[in-house]
Design an enzyme around this catalytic site. Structure first.
Site, PDB file in Angstrom:
ATOM      1  N   ARG A  93       1.978   8.922   5.910  1.00 14.64           N
ATOM      2  CA  ARG A  93       0.577   8.711   5.584  1.00 14.64           C
ATOM      3  C   ARG A  93      -0.253   9.628   6.473  1.00 14.64           C
ATOM      4  O   ARG A  93      -0.158   9.591   7.705  1.00 14.64           O
ATOM      5  CB  ARG A  93       0.169   7.263   5.848  1.00 14.64           C
ATOM      6  CG  ARG A  93      -1.302   7.013   5.531  1.00 14.64           C
ATOM      7  CD  ARG A  93      -1.851   5.818   6.274  1.00 14.64           C
ATOM      8  NE  ARG A  93      -3.262   5.606   5.972  1.00 14.64           N
ATOM      9  CZ  ARG A  93      -4.100   4.963   6.762  1.00 14.64           C
ATOM     10  NH1 ARG A  93      -3.665   4.477   7.919  1.00 14.64           N
ATOM     11  NH2 ARG A  93      -5.363   4.810   6.431  1.00 14.64           N
ATOM     12  N   HIS A 182      -8.342   5.247   1.371  1.00 11.33           N
ATOM     13  CA  HIS A 182      -7.520   4.218   0.708  1.00 11.33           C
ATOM     14  C   HIS A 182      -6.970   4.717  -0.624  1.00 11.33           C
ATOM     15  O   HIS A 182      -6.682   3.919  -1.533  1.00 11.33           O
ATOM     16  CB  HIS A 182      -8.327   2.921   0.461  1.00 11.33           C
ATOM     17  CG  HIS A 182      -8.730   2.196   1.691  1.00 11.33           C
ATOM     18  ND1 HIS A 182      -9.950   1.557   1.811  1.00 11.33           N
ATOM     19  CD2 HIS A 182      -8.104   2.003   2.873  1.00 11.33           C
ATOM     20  CE1 HIS A 182     -10.040   1.008   3.002  1.00 11.33           C
ATOM     21  NE2 HIS A 182      -8.935   1.264   3.662  1.00 11.33           N
ATOM     22  N   ARG A 243     -16.530  -2.568  10.819  1.00 12.76           N
ATOM     23  CA  ARG A 243     -17.411  -1.451  10.464  1.00 12.76           C
ATOM     24  C   ARG A 243     -18.616  -1.948   9.695  1.00 12.76           C
ATOM     25  O   ARG A 243     -18.524  -2.856   8.876  1.00 12.76           O
ATOM     26  CB  ARG A 243     -16.656  -0.412   9.619  1.00 12.76           C
ATOM     27  CG  ARG A 243     -15.489   0.235  10.314  1.00 12.76           C
ATOM     28  CD  ARG A 243     -14.760   1.190   9.374  1.00 12.76           C
ATOM     29  NE  ARG A 243     -13.435   1.509   9.878  1.00 12.76           N
ATOM     30  CZ  ARG A 243     -12.380   1.754   9.125  1.00 12.76           C
ATOM     31  NH1 ARG A 243     -12.499   1.720   7.802  1.00 12.76           N
ATOM     32  NH2 ARG A 243     -11.226   2.041   9.667  1.00 12.76           N
ATOM     33  N   GLU A 388       1.036   0.204  -0.690  1.00 10.39           N
ATOM     34  CA  GLU A 388       0.773   1.581  -0.294  1.00 10.39           C
ATOM     35  C   GLU A 388       2.030   2.290   0.181  1.00 10.39           C
ATOM     36  O   GLU A 388       2.215   3.486  -0.071  1.00 10.39           O
ATOM     37  CB  GLU A 388      -0.288   1.601   0.814  1.00 10.39           C
ATOM     38  CG  GLU A 388      -1.649   1.104   0.360  1.00 10.39           C
ATOM     39  CD  GLU A 388      -2.640   1.002   1.503  1.00 10.39           C
ATOM     40  OE1 GLU A 388      -3.216   2.039   1.862  1.00 10.39           O
ATOM     41  OE2 GLU A 388      -2.810  -0.109   2.031  1.00 10.39           O
TER      42      GLU A 388
END
Length: 402
Positions: A93, A182, A243, A388
C-alpha cells in the site's frame, strides 16, 4: 491449510511510520491465511503480533526497527508457506501516487524515485511506504514488489472535480489539486456492490461511504471514480475520528493570530485533535461516542449530530457527479457496524427518497443480502464489508498476469 496445497502466495504490506500491517493470501482466496501487526516500532516496547488458524502469537522486537519487523515477517511467511518459493509478489500500500500512477505498478528504481518525490504530498506516509518496499526488496530480491496507490482509483476524476479555484500556476508548478484517498476500498466495495445488487457494469451510479477513523465518500459511475471528498491531503472532506474535515481556510490565520500557534501546530490540531475526539472530548472511536450519547452526554450527542449531518451533506453534494443514483453503500468499521450512524445519516437524505428498513439495518444487512433499504426502495442502501488487503493482492496478481 497444508503447505503442499499452496500453489502461489501474495504478501500484502502496509508500512507506517510506527506500525506494520501484513496479510498473506494463497491460491487466490480472498481471506488471508495469516495476518500481522507490528506496533510501537522505533521504541523499546515494539512488538509483533502474528495471527493464523493456530491463534495469535506475540513476539518482542529487539531493536524495534522496521527492518527487524520485516525480517520476522519474512521468517514467519517462510514457515507458513514451507518456503518462499510460492511467494509470487509483495503488494505494498502506497498512500500517494500523485498524477504519476493510475494503477498498480511494478516497483523499479525509477518508480521508487517517483514515490520518494511524491513524499512532499504525503510526508507522513510515502517515506514509510517506501521504506517497506526497500526492506522487502533486500529481503526477497527475486520477488516482484508492486505498489498499489490509495490515489490511483481517483485518477478518473474530471478536471472540474479535481482543480481547486486557486491560481492555475499552483497546479502547474506544484500539482496542487484534489487527489482523493481510500481508493482501494472504494474500488473493491463499489465492484462488490454492483455484483450483489445485479447492476449493469456499464450503467450504474453509486455513492460509497468509507467510514472508519479516516472517512471519505466517493461518487462512482460505471466503475470509475467521478468525485470524492478527500483532496490534496486526507484532511479535506468528512469529519473523521481525529480529523476536522472541511473547515474555513481562514480559520488557520485566525487561530494563529488569536492563539499564537504556528501553522504546523494548527495543522496538527486539525489532523490529530479534532473530529469526534475534538467535539466529544472523549474519544475518536464512534462506539465510545455513541454509547456516551445514548447515556445523555451532550458533547457526545453534538459530535454524533455533526458527524452524521456533515456526511449527509457531502453525500448530497456528490450526487452532482452522477447521472443517476442506484445505491448508497456504507463500508469501513463505522459504516459496516454502526446502525445508529446509518439511520441518522439516511434521515437527512429524505429528499433523495433514501430510507432504510429498521429490521434490515439491525443486523447490518446480513440477512438481506447486504441491502438495508425496503424491498421497493428507489435507491438501494447497502452495507458491504471492505477488503483492502485482498484488493491489493488481487491487483498485484492482475499486474503479474499482464
Amino acid at each position: 491449510m497444508s503447505v503442499a496445497n499452496i500453489a502461489e502466495a501474495v504478501l500484502v504490506l502496509n508500512s507506517g511510520s510506527s506500525s506494520l500491517k501484513t496479510a498473506l493470501f494463497v491460491n487466490r482466496e480472498d481471506q488471508p491465511i495469516a495476518t500481522c501487526l507490528a506496533e510501537r516500532l522505533g521504541t523499546a516496547e515494539a512488538v509483533l503480533h502474528w495471527s493464523n488458524e493456530a491463534g495469535k502469537t506475540t513476539y518482542e522486537l529487539t531493536d524495534g526497527s522496521m527492518a527487524e519487523a520485516l525480517a520476522k515477517v519474512v521468517e514467519l511467511v517462510e514457515a507458513a508457506l514451507g518456503s518462499l518459493a510460492p511467494l509470487v509478489a509483495v503488494g505494498h500500500r502506497v498512500v500517494h501516487g500523485g498524477e504519476s500512477f493510475g494503477k498498480a505498478t511494478l516497483v523499479d528504481e525509477e518508480v521508487a524515485a517517483e514515490i520518494a518525490r511524491l513524499s512532499a504530498l504525503a510526508p507522513l506516509h510515502n517515506p514509510a511506504n517506501l521504506a517497506g518496499i526497500h526492506a522487502m526488496r533486500d529481503r526477497c530480491p527475486a520477488v516482484p514488489q508492486i505498489a498499489v496507490f490509495d490515489t490511483a482509483f481517483h485518477q478518473t476524476l474530471p478536471e472540474h472535480a479535481y482543480l481547486y479555484p486557486v491560481p492555475k500556476t499552483l497546479y502547474q508548478a506544484h500539482k496542487v489539486r484534489r487527489y482523493g484517498f481510500h481508493g482501494t476500498s472504494h474500488q473493491f466495495v463499489s465492484r462488490e456492490a454492483v455484483k450483489v445488487a445485479s447492476l449493469p457494469a456499464d450503467d450504474h451510479g453509486l455513492i460509497v461511504a468509507h467510514l472508519g477513523n479516516g472517512c471519505s465518500a466517493t461518487a462512482v459511475v460505471n466503475g470509475e471514480s467521478r468525485d470524492t471528498t478527500m483532496g490534496l491531503t486526507p484532511l479535506e472532506g468528512l469529519m473523521m475520528g481525529t480529523r476536522s474535515g472541511d473547515v474555513d481556510p481562514g480559520l488557520l490565520s485566525f487561530l494563529a493570530d488569536q492563539t499564537g500557534k504556528t501553522l504546523d501546530e494548527i495543522t496538527s490540531m486539525l489532523n490529530k485533535e479534532s473530529g469526534l475526539l475534538g467535539l466529544s472530548g472523549l474519544s475518536n472511536d464512534m462506539r465510545t461516542v455513541s454509547e456516551a450519547a445514548e447515556q445523555g452526554n451532550q458533547n457526545a450527542q453534538i459530535a454524533l449530530d455533526v458527524f452524521c449531518y456533515r456526511l449527509a451533506r457531502q453525500i448530497m453534494a456528490l450526487t452532482a457527479a452522477l447521472p443517476k443514483l442506484d445505491a448508497l453503500v456504507f463500508t469501513g468499521g463505522i459504516g459496516e457496524n454502526s446502525r445508529l450512524v446509518r439511520k441518522r445519516v439516511t434521515e437527512h437524505l429524505r429528499v433523495l427518497k433514501i430510507e432504510i428498513a429498521d429490521e434490515r439495518n439491525a443486523d447490518n444487512g446480513k440477512s438481506s443480502n447486504h441491502v438495508i433499504s425496503p424491498e421497493d426502495a428507489a435507491v438501494k442502501v447497502m452495507v458491504v464489508n471492505t477488503n483492502e488487503e485482498w484488493e491489493i493482492a488481487n491487483q498485484s496478481l492482475a499486474l503479474l498476469e499482464k
